[in-house]
Each structure stands twice: as structure tokens, then as C-alpha cells.
Scaffold this motif. Structure first.
Motif, PDB file in Angstrom:
ATOM      1  N   THR A 178      38.266 -20.419   6.625  1.00  0.00           N
ATOM      2  CA  THR A 178      38.800 -20.015   8.559  1.00  0.00           C
ATOM      3  C   THR A 178      39.251 -19.295   8.018  1.00  0.00           C
ATOM      4  O   THR A 178      39.501 -18.610   9.230  1.00  0.00           O
ATOM      5  N   LEU A 179      40.358 -19.087   7.895  1.00  0.00           N
ATOM      6  CA  LEU A 179      41.900 -17.947   7.442  1.00  0.00           C
ATOM      7  C   LEU A 179      40.646 -16.901   7.597  1.00  0.00           C
ATOM      8  O   LEU A 179      41.029 -16.120   8.159  1.00  0.00           O
ATOM      9  N   THR A 180      39.916 -16.131   6.935  1.00  0.00           N
ATOM     10  CA  THR A 180      38.843 -14.892   6.967  1.00  0.00           C
ATOM     11  C   THR A 180      38.762 -14.943   8.345  1.00  0.00           C
ATOM     12  O   THR A 180      38.490 -13.395   8.758  1.00  0.00           O
ATOM     13  N   TRP A 181      37.520 -15.864   9.051  1.00  0.00           N
ATOM     14  CA  TRP A 181      37.204 -15.973  10.195  1.00  0.00           C
ATOM     15  C   TRP A 181      38.002 -14.945  10.910  1.00  0.00           C
ATOM     16  O   TRP A 181      38.254 -14.072  11.699  1.00  0.00           O
ATOM     17  N   ARG A 182      39.461 -16.234  10.864  1.00  0.00           N
ATOM     18  CA  ARG A 182      40.603 -15.398  12.068  1.00  0.00           C
ATOM     19  C   ARG A 182      41.272 -13.930  11.853  1.00  0.00           C
ATOM     20  O   ARG A 182      41.021 -13.222  13.049  1.00  0.00           O
ATOM     21  N   PHE A 183      41.079 -13.625  10.403  1.00  0.00           N
ATOM     22  CA  PHE A 183      41.445 -12.557  10.109  1.00  0.00           C
ATOM     23  C   PHE A 183      40.474 -11.175  10.160  1.00  0.00           C
ATOM     24  O   PHE A 183      40.473 -10.165  11.555  1.00  0.00           O
ATOM     25  N   ILE A 184      39.067 -11.354  10.809  1.00  0.00           N
ATOM     26  CA  ILE A 184      38.453 -10.096  10.382  1.00  0.00           C
ATOM     27  C   ILE A 184      37.656 -10.172  11.735  1.00  0.00           C
ATOM     28  O   ILE A 184      37.379  -9.548  12.508  1.00  0.00           O
ATOM     29  N   MET A 185      38.388 -11.074  13.212  1.00  0.00           N
ATOM     30  CA  MET A 185      38.270 -11.259  13.958  1.00  0.00           C
ATOM     31  C   MET A 185      38.985 -10.648  14.819  1.00  0.00           C
ATOM     32  O   MET A 185      39.064 -10.975  16.747  1.00  0.00           O
ATOM     33  N   ARG A 186      40.582 -11.094  14.577  1.00  0.00           N
ATOM     34  CA  ARG A 186      42.031 -10.211  15.242  1.00  0.00           C
ATOM     35  C   ARG A 186      42.814 -11.262  15.852  1.00  0.00           C
ATOM     36  O   ARG A 186      42.718 -11.051  16.275  1.00  0.00           O
ATOM     37  N   SER A 187      41.865 -13.479  15.443  1.00  0.00           N
ATOM     38  CA  SER A 187      42.979 -14.041  15.861  1.00  0.00           C
ATOM     39  C   SER A 187      44.631 -14.072  15.397  1.00  0.00           C
ATOM     40  O   SER A 187      44.888 -13.084  15.218  1.00  0.00           O
ATOM     41  N   GLU A 188      45.272 -14.721  16.376  1.00  0.00           N
ATOM     42  CA  GLU A 188      46.376 -14.988  15.638  1.00  0.00           C
ATOM     43  C   GLU A 188      46.787 -15.011  14.337  1.00  0.00           C
ATOM     44  O   GLU A 188      46.303 -15.289  14.124  1.00  0.00           O
ATOM     45  N   TYR A 189      47.852 -14.418  14.800  1.00  0.00           N
ATOM     46  CA  TYR A 189      48.098 -14.194  13.285  1.00  0.00           C
ATOM     47  C   TYR A 189      48.243 -12.470  12.741  1.00  0.00           C
ATOM     48  O   TYR A 189      48.163 -11.650  11.865  1.00  0.00           O
ATOM     49  N   PHE A 190      46.652 -12.013  13.057  1.00  0.00           N
ATOM     50  CA  PHE A 190      46.194 -11.092  12.459  1.00  0.00           C
ATOM     51  C   PHE A 190      45.858 -10.113  13.386  1.00  0.00           C
ATOM     52  O   PHE A 190      44.473  -9.389  13.740  1.00  0.00           O
TER      53      PHE A 190
ATOM     54  N   THR B  97      37.742  -7.975   0.904  1.00  0.00           N
ATOM     55  CA  THR B  97      36.683  -7.978   0.479  1.00  0.00           C
ATOM     56  C   THR B  97      35.907  -6.205   1.748  1.00  0.00           C
ATOM     57  O   THR B  97      36.844  -6.363   2.720  1.00  0.00           O
ATOM     58  N   SER B  98      35.271  -5.341   1.294  1.00  0.00           N
ATOM     59  CA  SER B  98      35.158  -4.159   1.919  1.00  0.00           C
ATOM     60  C   SER B  98      34.433  -4.717   3.271  1.00  0.00           C
ATOM     61  O   SER B  98      34.565  -4.020   4.203  1.00  0.00           O
ATOM     62  N   GLU B  99      33.357  -5.758   2.648  1.00  0.00           N
ATOM     63  CA  GLU B  99      33.047  -6.622   3.997  1.00  0.00           C
ATOM     64  C   GLU B  99      33.479  -7.071   5.314  1.00  0.00           C
ATOM     65  O   GLU B  99      33.510  -6.655   6.537  1.00  0.00           O
ATOM     66  N   MET B 100      34.717  -7.251   4.786  1.00  0.00           N
ATOM     67  CA  MET B 100      35.390  -8.455   5.616  1.00  0.00           C
ATOM     68  C   MET B 100      36.649  -7.166   6.269  1.00  0.00           C
ATOM     69  O   MET B 100      37.067  -7.081   7.400  1.00  0.00           O
ATOM     70  N   GLU B 101      36.945  -6.267   5.628  1.00  0.00           N
ATOM     71  CA  GLU B 101      37.483  -4.806   6.179  1.00  0.00           C
ATOM     72  C   GLU B 101      36.325  -4.155   7.665  1.00  0.00           C
ATOM     73  O   GLU B 101      36.610  -3.713   8.580  1.00  0.00           O
ATOM     74  N   LYS B 102      35.226  -3.700   7.313  1.00  0.00           N
ATOM     75  CA  LYS B 102      34.245  -3.844   7.501  1.00  0.00           C
ATOM     76  C   LYS B 102      34.633  -4.445   9.406  1.00  0.00           C
ATOM     77  O   LYS B 102      33.834  -3.216  10.540  1.00  0.00           O
ATOM     78  N   ILE B 103      34.143  -5.665   9.186  1.00  0.00           N
ATOM     79  CA  ILE B 103      33.890  -6.480  10.122  1.00  0.00           C
ATOM     80  C   ILE B 103      35.274  -6.008  11.718  1.00  0.00           C
ATOM     81  O   ILE B 103      34.691  -6.273  12.860  1.00  0.00           O
ATOM     82  N   ARG B 104      36.298  -6.045  10.736  1.00  0.00           N
ATOM     83  CA  ARG B 104      37.402  -6.140  11.922  1.00  0.00           C
ATOM     84  C   ARG B 104      37.884  -4.668  12.216  1.00  0.00           C
ATOM     85  O   ARG B 104      38.499  -4.989  13.492  1.00  0.00           O
ATOM     86  N   LYS B 105      37.194  -3.729  11.727  1.00  0.00           N
ATOM     87  CA  LYS B 105      36.608  -2.776  12.487  1.00  0.00           C
ATOM     88  C   LYS B 105      35.589  -2.142  13.544  1.00  0.00           C
ATOM     89  O   LYS B 105      35.494  -1.063  14.492  1.00  0.00           O
ATOM     90  N   LEU B 106      35.282  -3.842  13.813  1.00  0.00           N
ATOM     91  CA  LEU B 106      33.883  -3.428  14.735  1.00  0.00           C
ATOM     92  C   LEU B 106      34.901  -3.051  15.639  1.00  0.00           C
ATOM     93  O   LEU B 106      35.669  -4.208  16.231  1.00  0.00           O
ATOM     94  N   SER B 107      34.404  -3.364  17.127  1.00  0.00           N
ATOM     95  CA  SER B 107      34.559  -3.465  18.762  1.00  0.00           C
ATOM     96  C   SER B 107      34.589  -4.332  19.286  1.00  0.00           C
ATOM     97  O   SER B 107      34.123  -5.388  18.463  1.00  0.00           O
ATOM     98  N   LEU B 108      35.290  -4.811  19.963  1.00  0.00           N
ATOM     99  CA  LEU B 108      35.187  -6.221  20.481  1.00  0.00           C
ATOM    100  C   LEU B 108      33.799  -6.735  20.431  1.00  0.00           C
ATOM    101  O   LEU B 108      33.923  -8.182  20.620  1.00  0.00           O
TER     102      LEU B 108
END
Length: 294
Positions: free
Chosen positions: A94-106, A148-159
Motif C-alpha cells: 500500500t505504501l509503495t503505491w502511494r509513493f509511486i503515484m505521488r499520493s499523500e506524503y509523497f 527499486t528502479s521500477e518504483m522510481e521509473k513509475i513515479r517519474k511518469l506523467s499524470l
């Protein structure tokens, strides 16, 4: 997203939970089977003392083994590891998805470095809640990256790309999983419950037979009663009906959540949407931990 792309604590908790679940289910099944076989040995009234002694020794040995398995299960606490390992893994997910989707706190309003720092701190907090699991978590898996690198990659995607990825890989994936599990548990519950009823009927029929033929050397009442009781025990262990209801409820809720996500949401509203969605999904796993249900 592939499981290997999640944080190290998710992978370690997931593996620990699955191993404990496998051992718990396997040992309970052996325990019940030993009692059924023991009852099977007593269906015939042997005439010689030697035959009776042999059967009693074998039957007693099986019951003793069943007792040892019960004690072993109590000492090893596989059930606790199963549920707590699952809770650890799902909390990290759950925390991972919040991080990669730039949700609350991230959110996007902070730098990626700050987001990473916050994520690692939150993972540490989660781990502290399950510190008792550290002795059984795989050290090899804990050596894997927290981010992970995949987490960083997804976080950098456009909205738009993040939104599509979230709806497809998270929401729809969970809908498919829950709906499949709901159907699977429903069919298994119906089959096992029917089996219990059948063996209860056979136990009653055996009683009727003994009433009519009281001198019969065969007594199947104990066997059919034991099989029926074991079936009920298995239903309690697997919790097919409870799981079916929970999975159906989760599926319905996620379908409504997905409908909300199809709207044209700006960055701040999408952040809130992800937070609400993850809270809804984590609610199910919080219930599992509280009620010890899987």
C-alpha cells in the motif's frame, strides 16, 4: 507490477507468510487425516485378542501423532506468522503505491529525494510494528533494495500515464483477483459443506443399520462422524464462506472506486483518490490481522 519490483520488506514478508501458510494448512490436513484413519481402523469388531491389540496400538499411535502435530502447531505459531507476514507485506505494498503515484506524503510538491527519504522512514516504522518477524524473515531478501528502479521509473511518469497504470495494474488487478477468489471460495464451500452433510447422513444410516442388526461386527458410525467433524474443522480453517463474502464486498467496492478514477482528475485530486483507494484496500488486510482470517 511484478512482486520483485516491490520493497525488500514486502518480498520477505510475503515469502514468510506463504511458507507459514503452507506448513499450517499441510499439518492441519495431516492431523485431521490421522484421526480419520484411526477411526477407519475401528470399524470392524475383531474377534481375537491379538487382532484387537494390534489395531488399538496402531490407532493409538496415530492419535498420539495427531496430538504431537497439534502441540507442534501451537509452539511454532505458523498461523500467527501467516497473518502477520501478510499484514507486513500488504502494508508495504500500500505504501509503495502511494509513493509511486505521488499520493499523500509523497506528493509532486516535494523533491524525489525527499519522497525517497520519507518512504524509507515509513518502511522502517512498518517494520518496527512487526519486529517479532525479523527472526524469520529471509536475510537474503532483506538485502534487496528498499526502493527499486521500477518504483522510481513509475513515479517519474506523467499524470495521465500514472493514472492509467494505477487503474490497470492496481485497481483492475485487484478486482480480477478478488472476484476470482470469491468464486473459488464459493464453489469450495458448497462442495465441502455438501460432503459434510453426506457423511452426516451416512452416520445416521449406520445407526439405523446397527439398530436393525445390533450384533453386526461392522460399526461405521465413528468413521462417518469423524469424517464429518473433520470436514467442519477444515471449513473453519479455510473459512471459505467468510472469505467469499469479504472478497465479494471488496470487489464491489473496487468497481465503484475504479469508476471514480475514470474521471478527469488533476494532480491533487488524483493524490486524494489514490489515498482513498489504498485505504479501502488495506482495510481488508487490517480485518485479516484483527480476525485472523485469510
Amino acid at each position: 507490477m511484478n512482486d520483485n519490483n516491490y520493497p525488500n520488506y514486502f518480498i520477505a514478508g510475503d515469502i514468510a507468510s506463504k511458507k507459514a501458510q503452507t506448513w499450517y494448512i499441510r499439518l492441519v490436513a495431516i492431523d485431521l487425516l490421522l484421526m480419520v484413519v484411526s477411526a477407519l481402523l475401528s470399524i470392524y469388531n475383531y474377534q481375537t485378542e491379538e487382532s484387537k491389540t494390534i489395531v488399538y496400538w496402531i490407532s493409538g499411535g496415530m492419535l498420539f501423532m495427531a496430538m504431537l502435530i497439534s502441540v507442534f502447531l501451537k509452539l511454532k505459531k505458523y498461523e500467527d506468522i501467516w497473518y502477520r507476514g501478510r499484514a507486513l507485506a500488504e502494508s508495504c505494498k500500500t505504501l509503495t503505491w502511494r509513493f509511486i503515484m505521488r499520493s499523500e506524503y509523497f506528493e509532486s510538491t516535494i523533491t524525489d529525494e525527499e519522497a525517497k527519504h520519507r518512504f524509507v522512514a515509513r518502511i522502517r516504522e512498518i517494520n518496527n510494528q512487526f519486529v517479532d518477524l525479523n527472526k524469520i524473515l529471509s536475510a537474503k531478501k532483506l538485502n534487496l533494495p528498499v526502493i527499486t528502479s521500477e518504483m522510481e521509473k513509475i513515479r517519474k511518469l506523467s499524470l495521465d500515464k500514472r493514472k492509467k497504470y494505477y487503474l490497470d495494474e492496481r485497481i483492475q488487478s485487484q478486482i480480477d483477483w478478488y472476484s476470482s477468489k470469491a468464486d473459488n471460495n464459493k464453489s469450495k464451500y458448497e462442495r465441502w459443506f455438501l460432503g459434510v452433510i453426506v457423511f452426516q447422513f451416512l452416520a445416521v444410516a449406520s445407526i439405523v443399520y446397527l439398530i436393525k442388526v445390533p450384533m453386526s461386527n461392522f460399526n461405521l458410525v465413528g468413521l462417518f462422524s469423524t469424517v464429518s467433524a473433520s470436514g467442519f474443522s477444515w471449513l473453519q480453517v479455510k473459512k471459505y464462506q467468510e472469505n467469499k463474502e469479504a472478497y465479494t464486498t471488496a470487489t464491489s467496492e473496487l468497481i465503484l472506486i475504479k469508476a471514480e478514477g475514470n474521471k478527469n482528475l488533476p494532480e491533487d485530486k488524483f493524490s486524494e483518490y489514490v489515498l482513498d483507494s489504498e485505504n479501502a484496500m488495506s482495510r481488508e488486510h487490517t480485518m485479516w490481522l484483527a480476525q485472523k482470517r485469510f
